[in-house]
Scaffold this motif. Structure first.
Motif, PDB file in Angstrom:
ATOM      1  N   UNK A 126      -2.419  11.925  12.995  1.00 46.84           N
ATOM      2  CA  UNK A 126      -3.850  12.274  13.021  1.00 46.84           C
ATOM      3  C   UNK A 126      -4.710  11.171  12.410  1.00 46.84           C
ATOM      4  N   UNK A 127      -4.104  10.074  12.039  1.00 45.70           N
ATOM      5  CA  UNK A 127      -4.834   8.996  11.394  1.00 45.70           C
ATOM      6  C   UNK A 127      -4.613   9.015   9.896  1.00 45.70           C
ATOM      7  N   UNK A 128      -5.151   8.010   9.230  1.00 47.02           N
ATOM      8  CA  UNK A 128      -4.978   7.866   7.783  1.00 47.02           C
ATOM      9  C   UNK A 128      -6.099   8.563   7.027  1.00 47.02           C
ATOM     10  N   UNK A 129      -5.782   8.974   5.804  1.00 45.38           N
ATOM     11  CA  UNK A 129      -6.862   9.358   4.896  1.00 45.38           C
ATOM     12  C   UNK A 129      -7.508   8.057   4.409  1.00 45.38           C
ATOM     13  N   UNK A 130      -8.695   8.152   3.884  1.00 50.06           N
ATOM     14  CA  UNK A 130      -9.377   6.957   3.390  1.00 50.06           C
ATOM     15  C   UNK A 130      -8.603   6.338   2.222  1.00 50.06           C
ATOM     16  N   UNK A 131      -8.063   7.172   1.328  1.00 53.11           N
ATOM     17  CA  UNK A 131      -7.304   6.596   0.210  1.00 53.11           C
ATOM     18  C   UNK A 131      -6.061   5.877   0.703  1.00 53.11           C
ATOM     19  N   UNK A 132      -5.448   6.355   1.776  1.00 55.50           N
ATOM     20  CA  UNK A 132      -4.295   5.664   2.339  1.00 55.50           C
ATOM     21  C   UNK A 132      -4.721   4.321   2.933  1.00 55.50           C
ATOM     22  N   UNK A 133      -5.852   4.287   3.622  1.00 53.34           N
ATOM     23  CA  UNK A 133      -6.345   3.026   4.184  1.00 53.34           C
ATOM     24  C   UNK A 133      -6.648   2.016   3.085  1.00 53.34           C
ATOM     25  N   UNK A 134      -7.279   2.471   2.006  1.00 56.75           N
ATOM     26  CA  UNK A 134      -7.566   1.569   0.884  1.00 56.75           C
ATOM     27  C   UNK A 134      -6.269   1.049   0.294  1.00 56.75           C
ATOM     28  N   UNK A 135      -5.284   1.934   0.113  1.00 51.03           N
ATOM     29  CA  UNK A 135      -3.989   1.508  -0.427  1.00 51.03           C
ATOM     30  C   UNK A 135      -3.293   0.541   0.523  1.00 51.03           C
ATOM     31  N   UNK A 136      -3.472   0.728   1.836  1.00 47.15           N
ATOM     32  CA  UNK A 136      -2.885  -0.197   2.810  1.00 47.15           C
ATOM     33  C   UNK A 136      -3.484  -1.594   2.666  1.00 47.15           C
ATOM     34  N   UNK A 137      -4.790  -1.683   2.452  1.00 45.89           N
ATOM     35  CA  UNK A 137      -5.429  -2.986   2.251  1.00 45.89           C
ATOM     36  C   UNK A 137      -4.904  -3.627   0.963  1.00 45.89           C
ATOM     37  N   UNK A 138      -4.762  -2.827  -0.079  1.00 37.99           N
ATOM     38  CA  UNK A 138      -4.228  -3.353  -1.344  1.00 37.99           C
ATOM     39  C   UNK A 138      -2.782  -3.817  -1.180  1.00 37.99           C
ATOM     40  N   UNK A 139      -1.986  -3.093  -0.376  1.00 35.30           N
ATOM     41  CA  UNK A 139      -0.606  -3.511  -0.103  1.00 35.30           C
ATOM     42  C   UNK A 139      -0.592  -4.854   0.639  1.00 35.30           C
ATOM     43  N   UNK A 140      -1.531  -5.022   1.574  1.00 34.82           N
ATOM     44  CA  UNK A 140      -1.633  -6.310   2.270  1.00 34.82           C
ATOM     45  C   UNK A 140      -1.935  -7.416   1.271  1.00 34.82           C
ATOM     46  N   UNK A 141      -2.831  -7.154   0.326  1.00 32.54           N
ATOM     47  CA  UNK A 141      -3.173  -8.169  -0.680  1.00 32.54           C
ATOM     48  C   UNK A 141      -1.979  -8.496  -1.576  1.00 32.54           C
ATOM     49  N   UNK A 142      -1.122  -7.507  -1.838  1.00 36.56           N
ATOM     50  CA  UNK A 142       0.116  -7.774  -2.592  1.00 36.56           C
ATOM     51  C   UNK A 142       1.000  -8.731  -1.795  1.00 36.56           C
ATOM     52  N   UNK A 143       1.165  -8.459  -0.502  1.00 38.41           N
ATOM     53  CA  UNK A 143       1.957  -9.354   0.341  1.00 38.41           C
ATOM     54  C   UNK A 143       1.365 -10.751   0.404  1.00 38.41           C
ATOM     55  N   UNK A 144       0.049 -10.827   0.506  1.00 37.79           N
ATOM     56  CA  UNK A 144      -0.647 -12.117   0.537  1.00 37.79           C
ATOM     57  C   UNK A 144      -0.394 -12.889  -0.755  1.00 37.79           C
ATOM     58  N   UNK A 145      -0.525 -12.193  -1.895  1.00 40.48           N
ATOM     59  CA  UNK A 145      -0.304 -12.839  -3.198  1.00 40.48           C
ATOM     60  C   UNK A 145       1.147 -13.290  -3.356  1.00 40.48           C
ATOM     61  N   UNK A 146       2.082 -12.475  -2.883  1.00 40.68           N
ATOM     62  CA  UNK A 146       3.493 -12.867  -2.952  1.00 40.68           C
ATOM     63  C   UNK A 146       3.738 -14.143  -2.140  1.00 40.68           C
ATOM     64  N   UNK A 147       3.210 -14.159  -0.920  1.00 36.90           N
ATOM     65  CA  UNK A 147       3.412 -15.326  -0.049  1.00 36.90           C
ATOM     66  C   UNK A 147       2.780 -16.576  -0.649  1.00 36.90           C
ATOM     67  N   UNK A 148       1.687 -16.409  -1.376  1.00 37.69           N
ATOM     68  CA  UNK A 148       1.017 -17.561  -1.996  1.00 37.69           C
ATOM     69  C   UNK A 148       1.858 -18.160  -3.116  1.00 37.69           C
TER      70      UNK A 148
END
Length: 194
Positions: A126-148
């Motif tokens: 049914x789609x994501x909740x807004x808090x899940x979407x925000x957490x998904x963006x933060x998870x992407x930033x964790x991956x970005x920081x790890x790769x850096x």
């Protein structure tokens, strides 16, 4: 001279941090305007929800698909490093955040939600909740920081390991998700259903 350079970097990160916060808030506001729920309709916010075929999947802060968003960050780091080689890490982090937030908005549109239901194992999605979407963006930033910070081979190994873990545990991962959205394969859908 080093103090001047340190001050410049701090300013650059401050502005990037403010931009990232603004992007996340704009994404959340857009999703709310689209009719997305702020939190799970179950009324609770949990750090982790591991049952894929449940009403709480993609509603809580993290789930098995969080791994895919960390992988997004690994990939976006590589892509922005290649596309913007002369730009600093703060700029590239902002670009990655824009791309991830745009995906979160698109992913929660009726078009993509219906595509998930038709083409993938996510029949009741049914789609994501807004808090899940925000957490998904933060998870992407964790991956970005790890790769850096990690050598390329470690980032690649980490991405492959996360794909394999998700594949083994939930019979789904970023690779299959993209494949099934773009070009559904009935044999994969049957296998994913168990």
């Amino acid at each position: 001279m080093q103090a001047v350079e340190t001050a410049r970097r701090q300013r650059e990160w401050m502005w990037a941090g403010l931009a990232i916060l603004g992007i996340i808030l704009a994404m959340a506001a857009t999703e709310l305007a689209m009719g997305r729920v702020l939190i799970c309709t179950c009324g609770t916010v949990k750090l982790w929800h591991g049952a894929v075929n449940s009403a709480e999947n993609s509603q809580q802060l993290m789930d098995w698909y969080t791994l895919s968003h960390v992988i997004h960050g690994l990939l976006f780091y590589g892509a922005t490093r290649w596309l913007f080689p002369r730009r600093g890490l703060p700029f590239r982090a902002v670009v990655a955040t824009v791309v991830e937030a745009a995906w979160e908005i698109a992913e929660n549109s009726p078009l993509i939600i219906n595509r998930y239901r038709e083409a993938t194992m996510a029949l009741g999605y049914t789609g994501d909740s807004v808090v899940n979407s925000v957490a998904d963006v933060l998870a992407m930033l964790v991956g970005f920081a790890l790769a850096a910070r990690l050598p390329v081979w470690v980032s690649v190994g980490l991405g492959v390991a996360m794909e394999l873990v998700a594949l083994l545990v939930i019979r789904d991962n970023l690779t299959l998700n993209v494949l099934m959205l773009l070009w559904p394969v009935d044999a994969i859908r049957v296998w994913q259903a168990g």
